[in-house]
Design a protein around this motif. Structure first.
Motif, PDB file in Angstrom:
ATOM      1  N   LEU A  56       0.843  -1.195   0.000  1.00  0.00           N
ATOM      2  CA  LEU A  56       0.000   0.000   0.000  1.00  0.00           C
ATOM      3  C   LEU A  56       0.881   1.249   0.000  1.00  0.00           C
ATOM      4  O   LEU A  56       0.616   2.203  -0.732  1.00  0.00           O
ATOM      5  N   GLY A  57       1.930   1.241   0.813  1.00  0.00           N
ATOM      6  CA  GLY A  57       2.855   2.377   0.831  1.00  0.00           C
ATOM      7  C   GLY A  57       3.462   2.634  -0.541  1.00  0.00           C
ATOM      8  O   GLY A  57       3.565   3.779  -0.980  1.00  0.00           O
ATOM      9  N   ILE A  58       3.831   1.576  -1.229  1.00  0.00           N
ATOM     10  CA  ILE A  58       4.401   1.715  -2.575  1.00  0.00           C
ATOM     11  C   ILE A  58       3.359   2.289  -3.528  1.00  0.00           C
ATOM     12  O   ILE A  58       3.646   3.217  -4.294  1.00  0.00           O
ATOM     13  N   ALA A  59       2.139   1.747  -3.480  1.00  0.00           N
ATOM     14  CA  ALA A  59       1.074   2.237  -4.369  1.00  0.00           C
ATOM     15  C   ALA A  59       0.793   3.715  -4.111  1.00  0.00           C
ATOM     16  O   ALA A  59       0.633   4.501  -5.061  1.00  0.00           O
ATOM     17  N   LEU A  60       0.742   4.119  -2.844  1.00  0.00           N
ATOM     18  CA  LEU A  60       0.506   5.522  -2.515  1.00  0.00           C
ATOM     19  C   LEU A  60       1.641   6.404  -3.013  1.00  0.00           C
ATOM     20  O   LEU A  60       1.412   7.475  -3.591  1.00  0.00           O
ATOM     21  N   MET A  61       2.871   5.962  -2.791  1.00  0.00           N
ATOM     22  CA  MET A  61       4.038   6.734  -3.208  1.00  0.00           C
ATOM     23  C   MET A  61       4.049   6.918  -4.725  1.00  0.00           C
ATOM     24  O   MET A  61       4.280   8.022  -5.222  1.00  0.00           O
TER      25      MET A  61
END
Length: 108
Positions: A56-61
């Motif tokens: 999720l952090g990667i997708a948000l970034m």
């Protein structure tokens, strides 16, 4: 290989399918919004699933959205020795100018 995190409650087959769908969409650069949505649902169903928080952090970034650092920090809370989470938190801190904190994490 994803880490295995015990989940207190039983995950039904629809939940497993949802996590597989989240993984399938997370690598498609044009579909990070769908990946984010699927990952948020996976986290709702299995909040201790560290890889979902990291992804999720990667997708948000990659979408330029807020919240990636919080997702990476949650991953570290769930899986303190996760090299992916350590690197992602360090990268996020480096990008925000928190160089000393990033270096400390890179050295772990």
């Amino acid at each position: 290989m994803p880490s295995v995190v015990p989940v207190v409650r039983t995950i039904d087959f629809s939940s497993v399918a949802l996590m597989k769908r989240a993984r399938a969409t997370e690598g498609n650069a044009e579909d990070f919004g769908a990946a984010e949505s699927n990952l948020r649902e996976a986290i709702r169903i299995a909040p201790a699933y560290a890889d979902a928080h990291n992804n999720l952090g990667i997708a948000l970034m990659l979408q330029g959205k807020e919240g990636s650092l919080q997702a990476f920090q949650k991953t570290l809370e769930l899986a303190p020795d996760s090299p992916d989470a350590l690197i992602n938190v360090a990268n996020a801190r480096l990008a925000s100018g928190r160089i000393d904190e990033a270096i400390s994490l890179y050295q772990r």
